[in-house]
Design a protein around this motif. Sequence first.
Motif, short mmCIF file in Angstrom:
data_model
loop_
_atom_site.label_atom_id
_atom_site.label_comp_id
_atom_site.label_asym_id
_atom_site.label_seq_id
_atom_site.Cartn_x
_atom_site.Cartn_y
_atom_site.Cartn_z
N VAL A 144 -3.19 -21.97 -14.66
CA VAL A 144 -3.50 -20.60 -15.07
C VAL A 144 -3.85 -19.74 -13.86
N VAL A 145 -4.68 -20.28 -12.96
CA VAL A 145 -5.07 -19.53 -11.76
C VAL A 145 -3.85 -19.21 -10.90
N GLU A 146 -3.00 -20.20 -10.68
CA GLU A 146 -1.81 -19.99 -9.85
C GLU A 146 -0.85 -19.00 -10.49
N GLU A 147 -0.73 -19.01 -11.80
CA GLU A 147 0.12 -18.04 -12.51
C GLU A 147 -0.44 -16.63 -12.33
N ASP A 148 -1.76 -16.47 -12.44
CA ASP A 148 -2.40 -15.17 -12.23
C ASP A 148 -2.19 -14.68 -10.79
N GLN A 149 -2.30 -15.61 -9.83
CA GLN A 149 -2.07 -15.25 -8.44
C GLN A 149 -0.64 -14.76 -8.24
N ARG A 150 0.31 -15.46 -8.82
CA ARG A 150 1.72 -15.08 -8.67
C ARG A 150 1.99 -13.70 -9.26
N LYS A 151 1.45 -13.44 -10.45
CA LYS A 151 1.65 -12.14 -11.09
C LYS A 151 1.06 -11.01 -10.25
N GLY A 152 -0.14 -11.22 -9.70
CA GLY A 152 -0.77 -10.20 -8.86
C GLY A 152 0.03 -9.93 -7.61
N GLU A 153 0.53 -10.99 -6.96
CA GLU A 153 1.33 -10.82 -5.75
C GLU A 153 2.65 -10.11 -6.05
N GLU A 154 3.25 -10.43 -7.19
CA GLU A 154 4.50 -9.75 -7.55
C GLU A 154 4.26 -8.26 -7.82
N LEU A 155 3.14 -7.94 -8.45
CA LEU A 155 2.82 -6.53 -8.70
C LEU A 155 2.56 -5.80 -7.39
N LEU A 156 1.83 -6.43 -6.48
CA LEU A 156 1.63 -5.81 -5.16
C LEU A 156 2.97 -5.58 -4.46
N GLY A 157 3.88 -6.52 -4.58
CA GLY A 157 5.21 -6.38 -3.99
C GLY A 157 5.98 -5.22 -4.59
N ARG A 158 5.90 -5.07 -5.92
CA ARG A 158 6.61 -3.95 -6.57
C ARG A 158 6.02 -2.62 -6.14
N LEU A 159 4.70 -2.55 -6.01
CA LEU A 159 4.07 -1.31 -5.52
C LEU A 159 4.54 -1.00 -4.11
N HIS A 160 4.58 -2.02 -3.26
CA HIS A 160 5.01 -1.84 -1.88
C HIS A 160 6.45 -1.35 -1.82
N ASP A 161 7.31 -1.93 -2.66
CA ASP A 161 8.74 -1.57 -2.64
C ASP A 161 8.98 -0.14 -3.10
N GLN A 162 8.05 0.47 -3.81
CA GLN A 162 8.24 1.83 -4.29
C GLN A 162 7.74 2.88 -3.31
N LYS A 163 7.08 2.44 -2.25
CA LYS A 163 6.58 3.40 -1.27
C LYS A 163 7.72 3.91 -0.40
N VAL A 164 7.59 5.15 0.03
CA VAL A 164 8.54 5.75 0.96
C VAL A 164 7.79 5.92 2.27
N PHE A 165 8.21 5.19 3.28
CA PHE A 165 7.54 5.23 4.57
C PHE A 165 8.14 6.31 5.44
N TYR A 166 7.30 6.93 6.26
CA TYR A 166 7.72 8.03 7.12
C TYR A 166 8.66 7.54 8.20
N ARG A 167 9.75 8.22 8.36
CA ARG A 167 10.68 8.00 9.46
C ARG A 167 11.11 9.38 9.97
N PRO A 168 10.90 9.64 11.25
CA PRO A 168 11.30 10.95 11.77
C PRO A 168 12.81 11.16 11.66
N LYS A 169 13.20 12.37 11.30
CA LYS A 169 14.62 12.68 11.10
C LYS A 169 15.28 13.22 12.37
N THR A 170 14.48 13.71 13.30
CA THR A 170 15.08 14.35 14.47
C THR A 170 15.10 13.45 15.68
#
Length: 81
Positions: free
Chosen positions: A49-75
Amino acid sequence: MPSYNRNFQLTIEDVDLIEEALRARGRELCRMRRALSDESPADMESIRVVEEDQRKGEELLGRLHDQKVFYRPKTSVYIGG
């Protein structure tokens, strides 16, 4: 039947707070997992149960990270680091 709200209005601070709460929960689960023994049959279900909860939390953190738009200079050329 009601439908889901697909438009969330979260600020950057809200997302940071959610991420920090998920990381704190991950640390708590890690401490709980370390307290359980792999040799004890009574602990095996708790470990699962603990390891399943850990996996779900890490996957959610990954999905949040993947939705971020990081700054990259255009010029100019981007140099990471």
